[in-house]
Motif scaffolding. Sequence first.
Motif, mmCIF file in Angstrom:
data_model
loop_
_atom_site.group_PDB
_atom_site.id
_atom_site.type_symbol
_atom_site.label_atom_id
_atom_site.label_comp_id
_atom_site.label_asym_id
_atom_site.label_seq_id
_atom_site.Cartn_x
_atom_site.Cartn_y
_atom_site.Cartn_z
ATOM 1 N N SER A 48 0.770 -1.224 0.051
ATOM 2 C CA SER A 48 0.008 0.167 0.048
ATOM 3 C C SER A 48 0.794 1.113 0.173
ATOM 4 C CB SER A 48 -1.072 0.016 1.192
ATOM 5 O OG SER A 48 -1.497 -1.237 1.644
ATOM 6 N N SER A 49 1.779 1.364 0.847
ATOM 7 C CA SER A 49 2.688 2.472 1.032
ATOM 8 C C SER A 49 4.123 2.111 0.676
ATOM 9 C CB SER A 49 2.744 3.014 2.350
ATOM 10 O OG SER A 49 1.620 4.022 2.547
ATOM 11 N N LEU A 50 4.512 2.676 -0.481
ATOM 12 C CA LEU A 50 6.098 2.335 -0.926
ATOM 13 C C LEU A 50 6.489 3.522 -1.093
ATOM 14 C CD1 LEU A 50 7.580 -0.437 -1.640
ATOM 15 C CD2 LEU A 50 6.809 -0.096 -3.902
ATOM 16 N N ALA A 51 7.568 3.639 -0.076
ATOM 17 C CA ALA A 51 8.389 4.930 -0.311
ATOM 18 C C ALA A 51 9.388 5.116 -1.120
ATOM 19 C CB ALA A 51 8.824 5.352 1.227
ATOM 20 N N TYR A 58 13.294 11.582 0.007
ATOM 21 C CA TYR A 58 11.861 11.050 -0.419
ATOM 22 C C TYR A 58 11.379 11.798 -1.733
ATOM 23 C CZ TYR A 58 7.150 9.594 1.084
ATOM 24 O OH TYR A 58 6.087 8.723 1.252
ATOM 25 N N PRO A 76 7.011 -0.401 3.998
ATOM 26 C CA PRO A 76 6.884 -0.244 5.584
ATOM 27 C C PRO A 76 7.397 -1.667 6.171
ATOM 28 C CG PRO A 76 4.827 -0.401 4.465
ATOM 29 C CD PRO A 76 5.803 -0.341 3.507
ATOM 30 N N CYS B 168 4.037 10.869 6.978
ATOM 31 C CA CYS B 168 4.656 11.503 6.022
ATOM 32 C C CYS B 168 5.433 10.391 5.079
ATOM 33 C CB CYS B 168 5.506 12.595 6.571
ATOM 34 S SG CYS B 168 4.644 13.990 7.204
ATOM 35 N N LEU B 169 6.126 9.382 5.904
ATOM 36 C CA LEU B 169 6.843 8.218 5.235
ATOM 37 C C LEU B 169 5.843 7.256 4.515
ATOM 38 C CD1 LEU B 169 9.728 7.068 4.892
ATOM 39 C CD2 LEU B 169 9.246 5.954 7.121
ATOM 40 N N PHE B 170 4.824 6.987 5.338
ATOM 41 C CA PHE B 170 3.898 5.615 4.798
ATOM 42 C C PHE B 170 2.504 6.320 5.089
ATOM 43 C CE2 PHE B 170 7.818 3.169 6.261
ATOM 44 C CZ PHE B 170 8.257 2.984 5.212
ATOM 45 N N PRO B 171 2.133 6.899 4.170
ATOM 46 C CA PRO B 171 0.728 7.510 4.401
ATOM 47 C C PRO B 171 -0.227 6.548 4.686
ATOM 48 C CG PRO B 171 1.593 8.212 2.554
ATOM 49 C CD PRO B 171 2.537 7.126 2.889
ATOM 50 N N THR B 172 -0.416 5.315 4.063
ATOM 51 C CA THR B 172 -1.279 4.365 4.166
ATOM 52 C C THR B 172 -0.957 3.210 4.869
ATOM 53 O OG1 THR B 172 -1.875 4.980 1.928
ATOM 54 C CG2 THR B 172 -3.179 3.402 2.687
ATOM 55 N N LEU B 218 15.106 9.079 7.655
ATOM 56 C CA LEU B 218 14.822 7.586 8.287
ATOM 57 C C LEU B 218 16.303 7.176 7.944
ATOM 58 C CD1 LEU B 218 13.003 5.063 8.311
ATOM 59 C CD2 LEU B 218 13.110 5.231 5.632
ATOM 60 N N HIS B 234 10.283 14.477 3.790
ATOM 61 C CA HIS B 234 9.690 15.766 3.940
ATOM 62 C C HIS B 234 8.338 15.675 4.642
ATOM 63 C CE1 HIS B 234 12.585 16.690 0.885
ATOM 64 N NE2 HIS B 234 11.907 15.712 0.087
ATOM 65 N N LYS B 236 4.924 16.562 5.406
ATOM 66 C CA LYS B 236 3.462 17.117 4.628
ATOM 67 C C LYS B 236 2.391 17.508 5.845
ATOM 68 C CE LYS B 236 3.956 13.391 1.216
ATOM 69 N NZ LYS B 236 4.175 12.235 1.701
#
Lengths: 80, 355
Positions: A48-51, A58, A76, B168-172, B218, B234, B236
């Motif tokens: 779902s959240s892939l940075a 970032y 994550p 801000c790193l992993f929104p979901t 991070l 960053h 948000k």
Amino acid sequence: MKILFFGIAKDIVGKSIVEFQNEILFPIKVGTLKADLINKYPALGDISSLAIALNSRYATDDMLVSQQDEIAIIPPVSGG
Amino acid sequence: MSFSRYDRQIILKEFGPKAQDKLASARVLVVGAGGLGTPVLQYLNAMGVGHLGIVDGDRVQASNLHRQVIFTEKQVGNYKVAAAKYFLQNQNSQTIIDTFCEFLNEKNAIELISSFDIVVDASDNFPTRYLVNDTCVILKKPFIYGALYGFEGQLSVFNYNEGPTYRCLFPTPPKADEIPNCDTQGVLGVLPGIIGNLQALEVIKLITGIGTSLSGKLLIFDALEQQYHQFHIHKKHENSQIYTLQKSYAIACAVPIHTIDAKTFLKLHQQEALQIIDVREPDEVKNAPFTGALNIPFQQLSENIKGEFLGTVVYFLCQSGVRSAKAIKQLQEHYPNTKFISLEGGFNALLTYEY
């Protein structure tokens, strides 16, 4: 361009570093690169959240990646 | 024992008696007394942090001992908060230690966290990580994030001095089955010790103001290559606009599956021929069979289920409804043309209808 894979992305791709030179037409948007990677490694699409980091910062989907850049794919992790 | 026990850090030019005083009056809450939480507690306690809180509802298991090094074999089965407090009070009798023998949840988070200055997220699951984040954003408290995967660790300081947050790193929030945890993926004993100690270091830096905190960055530690990577994150602003907790953090991470209650299921079963798969072990089935179900034990599902064999609707049952739901989570993404339905409460629920 060098891509570093961390966490489960490393397991999905099977390597921690992959170099891309000729397969990709540079410059490429981060979002397009992400879609290409998911196309190549579909399991990445399930996260779902892939940075994504571009040269250790970032990155957002509209940023441009050039051939000399370094990308990091950071999923994550939950373990403790 | 007075300041002399801290003499070796007080004589550090950059530290000194003022920093030691700050530690003595600091209040730190550690969420989770596991692989990460125990080294954090051990060092904060040794270094003289005056007030420590520990929240964890779990008990010590034998499989914890290879990485949770403050626990002993004799403590297996005891509550972690009690076992940790025993160790910590022997280590430093001056520390005030508050234990909360419960898991952090939507109901207790605000109250628990509000009486501390700094929070350490040493939890082992995504719902708790998002809950810690949101509570700290609401209460404007910084928290030290640490997390593990295999031979890797992540570390950061979130919500500090207007800095970025976890969202801000992993929104979901990831779904529960997306990323394996230490229980399924495994963890090398020393790794949480390394990441937990780095978390403790960040706590000390925040309390005393020495050095530069990891806020806005991070850190990823790769144990196999002995490498540290740092990435800038960053802020948000929308992620700081949190004013109430969500009703449930577990739901955000839950994998949605179809379920049916026992009464409706029995009625349907009488009316039409259903395709039913019983995922219990043969022994369980022998004692309490469900007529008309095909028995494929949970562990053997992947090798025994074939696409052509599945109808458009397939019902799964087990003894209590847990394994059938788990089976469906594993199967449904592979067979999108089949609707999988889990019997809620399993065979036990059928018994209440005198099946």
